[in-house]
Design a protein around this motif. Structure first.
Motif, PDB file in Angstrom:
ATOM      1  N   LEU A  12      -3.746 -13.567  -0.240  1.00  0.00           N
ATOM      2  CA  LEU A  12      -3.671 -12.454  -1.538  1.00  0.00           C
ATOM      3  C   LEU A  12      -3.307 -10.935  -0.827  1.00  0.00           C
ATOM      4  O   LEU A  12      -2.631 -10.373  -1.374  1.00  0.00           O
ATOM      5  N   LEU A  13      -3.871 -10.798   0.205  1.00  0.00           N
ATOM      6  CA  LEU A  13      -3.692  -9.647   0.968  1.00  0.00           C
ATOM      7  C   LEU A  13      -1.976  -9.294   1.283  1.00  0.00           C
ATOM      8  O   LEU A  13      -1.312  -8.419   1.452  1.00  0.00           O
ATOM      9  N   GLN A  14      -1.508 -10.633   1.631  1.00  0.00           N
ATOM     10  CA  GLN A  14      -0.143 -10.468   2.054  1.00  0.00           C
ATOM     11  C   GLN A  14       0.883 -10.788   1.027  1.00  0.00           C
ATOM     12  O   GLN A  14       2.289 -10.448   1.083  1.00  0.00           O
ATOM     13  N   GLU A  15       0.445 -11.138  -0.228  1.00  0.00           N
ATOM     14  CA  GLU A  15       1.634 -11.473  -1.369  1.00  0.00           C
ATOM     15  C   GLU A  15       2.020 -10.327  -1.879  1.00  0.00           C
ATOM     16  O   GLU A  15       3.270 -10.191  -2.241  1.00  0.00           O
ATOM     17  N   ARG A  16       1.271  -9.054  -2.228  1.00  0.00           N
ATOM     18  CA  ARG A  16       2.010  -8.044  -2.851  1.00  0.00           C
ATOM     19  C   ARG A  16       0.958  -6.855  -2.634  1.00  0.00           C
ATOM     20  O   ARG A  16      -0.292  -7.076  -2.194  1.00  0.00           O
ATOM     21  N   PRO A  17       1.298  -5.687  -2.860  1.00  0.00           N
ATOM     22  CA  PRO A  17       0.555  -4.604  -2.673  1.00  0.00           C
ATOM     23  C   PRO A  17      -0.691  -4.436  -3.602  1.00  0.00           C
ATOM     24  O   PRO A  17      -0.537  -4.955  -4.804  1.00  0.00           O
ATOM     25  N   LEU A  18      -1.773  -4.068  -3.270  1.00  0.00           N
ATOM     26  CA  LEU A  18      -2.878  -4.125  -4.073  1.00  0.00           C
ATOM     27  C   LEU A  18      -3.821  -2.740  -3.896  1.00  0.00           C
ATOM     28  O   LEU A  18      -3.492  -2.045  -2.852  1.00  0.00           O
ATOM     29  N   GLN A  19      -3.873  -2.298  -5.088  1.00  0.00           N
ATOM     30  CA  GLN A  19      -4.438  -0.997  -5.140  1.00  0.00           C
ATOM     31  C   GLN A  19      -5.827  -0.811  -4.638  1.00  0.00           C
ATOM     32  O   GLN A  19      -6.648  -1.707  -5.271  1.00  0.00           O
ATOM     33  N   LEU A  20      -6.389  -0.077  -3.945  1.00  0.00           N
ATOM     34  CA  LEU A  20      -7.795   0.009  -3.108  1.00  0.00           C
ATOM     35  C   LEU A  20      -8.480   1.098  -3.746  1.00  0.00           C
ATOM     36  O   LEU A  20      -9.728   0.940  -4.013  1.00  0.00           O
ATOM     37  N   PHE A  21      -8.051   2.356  -3.864  1.00  0.00           N
ATOM     38  CA  PHE A  21      -8.661   3.521  -4.539  1.00  0.00           C
ATOM     39  C   PHE A  21      -7.805   3.824  -5.604  1.00  0.00           C
ATOM     40  O   PHE A  21      -6.448   3.926  -5.670  1.00  0.00           O
TER      41      PHE A  21
END
Length: 358
Positions: A12-21
């Motif tokens: 999941l971390l490597q699949e695409r950018p994820l918003q953290l804040f």
């Protein structure tokens, strides 16, 4: 089992950018994105975070995309986001030299987005700095005094948010990256940077980071119109001069983050970062948290004076208590000895109070 779940999470971390804040609507709060935090929490392996901070449309996302896969597209582009990044976004990949370590690229909102309060930008950048292993501060063209001042503010907020540093916390690396650099420098880039910084900010830089450097990068393409479409270009379409310098930079960054950092003696894993982020999120957003405090100090100067003041008072009180501690070891003492000790301790405390911060 756990191993399998760990693999899924890394996927999941490597699949695409994820918003953290993310900011709330009027940028008066910074909210952690619970889904992303939940993913991080499950990562039991060591992680290193490479963060880039700078003005919008300065090529931050492109640089992170290159670091991630030597591709120009990915972060900040395409259908994942608005044309500009808001808050903090993360995207992982295994470290090229040690697949057990996850390198997480962190993209940040531009420092000059219109209608956004300065203190929001400082806090977002300070938050990014505190969890990073490698912190890139990017400016265009050269080292300008307003960029130096802005960096000073970010460092002061980071120090305030973090509190004291214990010996079991490793400090991150700092890189001032000058993009589209064309001017000849009189000295080496690092000397140029330290010359332009206020001595107190330089001391602060030394306190916040284990090592700092300054690197210029030439323009990635020859023509202005190509800059608008850099995300459609292949690695081989970029100027050779840029690619050569970039490869040296990439090697420098990846070598620096081969060993994960420790915070309070704990190796940084996704789980540790998630815990720290929850704590900072509270410190930032609580009723008398740092955002409330900073939002009432509209100018950089006011903020600096207030923080320096608080630090001076704390340091002076500590100095006085240290001085008086010596007396208590010798009890009982005469009144005149006590008065002398008090006067000495006060004098030391006052000189500490009036000492310039740094």
């Amino acid at each position: 089992g756990e191993g399998e779940e760990g693999e899924n999470v890394l996927g999941l971390l490597q699949e695409r950018p994820l918003q953290l804040f993310k900011p709330n609507e009027n940028h008066s709060k910074l909210e952690v994105v619970p889904e992303t935090l939940a993913i991080l929490e499950k990562v039991k392996k060591p992680i290193v975070i490479v963060t880039i901070v700078g003005t919008q449309r300065g090529g931050k996302s492109t640089l992170l995309n290159l670091l991630r896969a030597r591709k120009t597209s990915g972060f900040g582009l395409g259908h994942y986001m608005d044309p500009q990044t808001t808050g903090l976004w993360i995207w992982g990949k295994p470290h090229p030299r040690d697949p057990n370590v996850q390198v997480i690229m962190m993209d940040t909102e531009g420092l000059d987005s219109p209608h956004i309060p300065q203190w929001y930008n400082w806090t977002l950048s300070a938050l990014a700095l505190l969890i990073s292993s490698y912190f890139i501060y990017q400016t265009k063209g050269s080292i300008e005094s307003h960029s130096v001042d802005r960096l000073g503010a970010i460092l002061k907020v980071a120090e305030q948010l973090r509190g004291g540093l214990d010996a079991s916390t490793d400090r991150p690396n700092f890189l001032w990256l000058i993009r589209d650099h064309q001017l000849a420098m009189k000295k080496g880039p690092k000397a140029e940077m330290t010359d332009k910084m206020d001595p107190n900010d330089l001391k602060l830089l030394g306190r916040c980071f284990s090592d700092y450097d300054c690197v210029p990068l030439p323009r990635p393409v020859a023509k202005d119109e190509q800059l608008q479409e850099v995300d459609t270009l292949q690695w081989t379409d970029l100027r050779e001069e840029f690619r050569e310098e970039y490869v040296v930079l990439e090697r420098q960054i990846m070598s620096a983050v081969l060993q994960p950092r420790h915070i309070s003696g704990e190796e940084i894993t996704g789980e540790v970062i998630a815990k720290i982020l929850e704590k900072y999120s509270e410190a930032i957003n609580s009723k008398n948290g740092i955002l409330t405090e900073l939002s009432q100090l509209p100018t950089q100067k006011q903020m600096v004076v207030k923080m320096a003041g608080e630090r001076a008072v704390k340091a002076a009180v500590t100095k006085y208590l240290d001085g008086m501690e010596a007396v208590t070891q010798k009890l009982p003492v005469t009144e005149s000895d006590l008065a002398t000790s008090h006067a000495d301790a006060m004098r030391d405390a006052m000189s500490t109070f009036f000492q310039p911060a740094g």
